[in-house]
Design an enzyme around this catalytic site. Structure first.
Site, short mmCIF file in Angstrom:
data_model
loop_
_atom_site.label_atom_id
_atom_site.label_comp_id
_atom_site.label_asym_id
_atom_site.label_seq_id
_atom_site.Cartn_x
_atom_site.Cartn_y
_atom_site.Cartn_z
CB CYS B 71 -0.90 0.02 1.23
SG CYS B 71 -1.84 -1.48 1.53
CB CYS B 74 0.35 3.28 -4.59
SG CYS B 74 0.67 1.96 -5.77
CG HIS B 75 -2.14 4.76 -1.07
ND1 HIS B 75 -3.05 5.51 -1.77
CD2 HIS B 75 -2.51 3.47 -1.26
CE1 HIS B 75 -3.94 4.72 -2.34
NE2 HIS B 75 -3.63 3.47 -2.06
CB CYS B 108 -6.83 -0.92 -2.99
SG CYS B 108 -5.76 0.36 -3.65
CB CYS B 171 -31.33 2.74 14.60
SG CYS B 171 -31.01 1.58 13.26
CB CYS B 174 -32.13 1.84 21.34
SG CYS B 174 -33.09 0.35 21.68
CG HIS B 175 -28.70 3.80 19.19
ND1 HIS B 175 -27.75 3.59 20.16
CD2 HIS B 175 -28.88 2.62 18.57
CE1 HIS B 175 -27.35 2.32 20.12
NE2 HIS B 175 -28.03 1.71 19.17
CB CYS B 216 -27.91 -3.14 16.38
SG CYS B 216 -27.03 -2.15 17.60
#
Lengths: 140, 255
Positions: B71, B74-75, B108, B171, B174-175, B216
């Site tokens: 990686c 290139c990066h 990638c 979701c 609860c959240h 969840c």
């Protein structure tokens, strides 16, 4: 020899005949307490504080259940344990006695209520037994 | 005049309805932790998630088997991708779908490194995700959503508010509604995603955002989606926008 139906004998017979009923009711309440705490059954402790359990492991989404048997009558408890959202619109308490209509219910659970009638009856019996402590009356 | 004003008002309403209501007061899950876990997350020697960051750094510089490039070839340093992380998921105008960090790494690996993509939740993918997210630590989650992703964002929001599963819970139930209350003794967070991948004590390992979504979903007895599935990418996009401004805090530690 003929048995005499004396008051004492009658009282003894009545006590003996009622004993299985009392045991059955006690057993049902105990069963309800177990089902209420069981994460695979009622799992009430996830949202409520169950009396006798450590508050640090319990929920505060719903009201504490201590004394609920004094606050609500049996019919209301039964209605709550069947379809709380019908009784109290806006509540997020699961509908224990009704099969879910929401999406993404796994195939094996479709058409199934969360708890059977006998399981709900046991939990209702337990809830009804949770009486608020009585106030001591002053003696004059 | 009137129609134009109405149209403007409609656009504003559309914007408001797509924006998350409580975003202004969004709080990281960190705010809902006890002192012990907050200290664990903040400790650079004790935070267990940092093990994956270290592994990720090693993998970043390691050439894959088969002769492909590392990686870093290139990066450069992982830090060069730091600006990208808080803007993910984002719209890819070529594939015309959303892409998230795990998907970009896997792509990638396939296209550039000539190797099989690391499976979701594999140690390698978690390590690389953790390393890149760690590089973005402190950067604010972006509020930017490409116009082409507007519908995906709306679907992500709808997912958040849709009750599902045998427990028929969303979701938001609860959240949003009960954030701060306790579920089985644990304080309910706002479901923010700025700390992922997180080290979760329940799992005893690191886990991705999609693993948390799946967990969840299963908790409310709903059929989960596959890792990388479109509904989860859309939810991830919505949560990124909902938590816009929160700093990346990978690797977070959670119950």
């Amino acid at each position: 020899m003929a048995l005499k139906a004396t008051p004492a004998a009658l009282a003894l017979a009545l006590a003996i005949s009622l004993e299985p009923l009392a045991v059955t009711e006690d057993a049902r309440i105990a069963d309800g307490a177990r089902l209420a705490a069981d994460p695979q059954a009622g799992d009430c402790g996830i949202c409520h504080h169950l009396p006798g359990h450590d508050a640090r492991d319990q929920g505060t989404v719903g009201p504490p259940l201590a004394g609920v048997g004094s606050r609500l009558d049996r019919a209301t408890l039964e209605a709550l344990m069947t379809d709380a959202r019908a009784l109290r619109p806006g509540s997020i308490m699961p509908r224990y006695g009704v099969s879910a209509t929401a999406p993404r219910v796994p195939g094996v659970l479709q058409g199934e209520a969360l708890l059977s009638p006998s399981e709900r009856a046991a939990i209702v019996a337990w809830l009804e037994s949770l009486k608020a402590p009585t106030q001591a009356t002053p003696h004059g | 005049m009137f129609p134009r004003r109405c149209a403007r008002a409609g656009l504003c309403l559309l914007f408001l309805s797509l924006s998350a209501g409580p975003a202004l007061s969004a709080q990281s899950g960190l705010a809902y932790l006890g002192d012990e876990l907050r200290a664990l997350q903040a400790d650079p020697f004790a935070n267990p998630g940092l093990l994956w960051v270290d592994r990720g750094e090693a993998l970043w510089h390691q050439a894959p088997p088969g002769g492909g490039s590392a990686c870093a070839s290139c990066h450069g340093p992982a830090e060069t991708l730091a600006p990208l992380v808080p803007a993910l998921p984002r719209w890819n105008s070529e594939s015309r779908r959303l892409e998230h960090l795990e998907g970009l790494i896997r792509q990638c690996q396939t296209d550039q490194q000539g190797t099989a993509p690391a499976p979701y939740e594999s140690e390698a993918l978690l390590a690389l995700t953790a390393r890149l997210s760690f590089a973005a630590r402190g950067r604010a989650l972006s509020n930017q959503v490409a116009p082409e992703a507007t519908e995906a964002l709306a679907r992500g929001k709808a997912f958040f508010y849709q009750q599902r599963g045998q427990l028929e819970l969303s979701c938001a139930d609860c959240h949003e509604r009960y954030a701060g209350a306790r579920l089985r003794g644990d304080r309910v967070s706002e479901g923010m995603i700025n700390g992922f991948p997180i080290y979760r004590l329940t799992w005893q390992t690191l886990g991705s955002r999609h693993r948390m979504f799946r967990w969840c979903n299963e908790a409310v007895r709903a059929e989960p989606y596959a890792y990388g599935a479109e509904p989860y990418l859309e939810l991830e996009l919505y949560l990124r926008q909902r938590g816009a401004g929160l700093p990346v805090e990978t690797p977070a530690v959670r119950r």
